[in-house]
Design an enzyme around this catalytic site. Sequence first.
Site, PDB file in Angstrom:
ATOM      1  CE1 TYR A  49      -3.980  -1.344  -0.275  1.00  0.00           C
ATOM      2  CE2 TYR A  49      -3.686  -2.604   1.675  1.00  0.00           C
ATOM      3  CZ  TYR A  49      -4.335  -2.425   0.714  1.00  0.00           C
ATOM      4  OH  TYR A  49      -5.654  -3.060   0.471  1.00  0.00           O
ATOM      5  CG  PHE A  57      -7.273   5.726   4.064  1.00  0.00           C
ATOM      6  CD1 PHE A  57      -6.502   4.671   3.354  1.00  0.00           C
ATOM      7  CD2 PHE A  57      -7.359   6.934   3.180  1.00  0.00           C
ATOM      8  CE1 PHE A  57      -6.099   4.647   2.094  1.00  0.00           C
ATOM      9  CE2 PHE A  57      -7.226   6.776   1.902  1.00  0.00           C
ATOM     10  CZ  PHE A  57      -6.485   5.794   1.184  1.00  0.00           C
ATOM     11  NE  ARG A  85     -10.114  -1.578  -9.438  1.00  0.00           N
ATOM     12  CZ  ARG A  85      -9.588  -0.977  -8.474  1.00  0.00           C
ATOM     13  NH1 ARG A  85      -8.722  -1.343  -7.474  1.00  0.00           N
ATOM     14  NH2 ARG A  85      -9.981   0.474  -8.292  1.00  0.00           N
ATOM     15  CB  THR A  91     -13.137   2.207  -3.129  1.00  0.00           C
ATOM     16  OG1 THR A  91     -12.068   2.117  -4.348  1.00  0.00           O
ATOM     17  CG2 THR A  91     -12.291   2.284  -2.093  1.00  0.00           C
ATOM     18  NE  ARG A 102     -13.761  -3.562  -2.341  1.00  0.00           N
ATOM     19  CZ  ARG A 102     -12.768  -2.847  -3.038  1.00  0.00           C
ATOM     20  NH1 ARG A 102     -13.177  -1.915  -3.983  1.00  0.00           N
ATOM     21  NH2 ARG A 102     -11.516  -2.990  -2.669  1.00  0.00           N
ATOM     22  CD  GLU A 126      -1.349  -4.570  -6.414  1.00  0.00           C
ATOM     23  OE1 GLU A 126      -1.430  -3.364  -6.080  1.00  0.00           O
ATOM     24  OE2 GLU A 126      -2.208  -5.472  -6.899  1.00  0.00           O
TER      25      GLU A 126
END
Length: 148
Positions: A49, A57, A85, A91, A102, A126
């Site tokens: 991250y 945050f 995605r 998000t 989500r 990643e």
Amino acid sequence: MECTFIIIKPDAVQRGLIGEIVARFERRGLKIVGMKFMQVSEELARKHYAVHEGKPFFNGLIQYIISAPVVAMVLEGTNAITAARNTIGATKPSEAAPGSIRADLGLEIGRNLVHGSDGPDTAASEIALWFGEDLVNWGRATDAWIFE
Ligand code: IDP
Ligand code: MG
């Protein structure tokens, strides 16, 4: 074919949603070429991250990701990054499209269940960070019925 990197985050693991989430990617046709259940170190979380370092945050995000085990996965398929995605959803779970992970399973941005790479460059870095070369190149019996 394109690969993307996915994390089933600690909230999803604690809530017993690993199977539910893996099933959604599998049913879509994405092929698992890497998968591990692991406790994330703070060092790895900070590297993963790094782009968010300095944001308000950030510390909470690092604590969230190391708070319990995760499932890290690499999925392969046509347009795997965009497809994953979209399956994951926006998000903010409260604004995610109905039918996405989500939206269906979460409410808050800080407990949004899943990570998915946001582009080819981040997917490559990643995958290298989390899996190195440790991926499985295999022929799935259904490939010809999913990939034209
Ligand atoms: P993404 O996971 O949809 O790509 P990013 O903007 O890359 O979203 O943010 C990475 C992760 O950081 C999010 O999935 C979420 O867990 C967390 N996050 C982002 N914004 C906030 C926030 O405003 N509050 C708390 N957590 C956040
Ligand atoms: Mg992101």
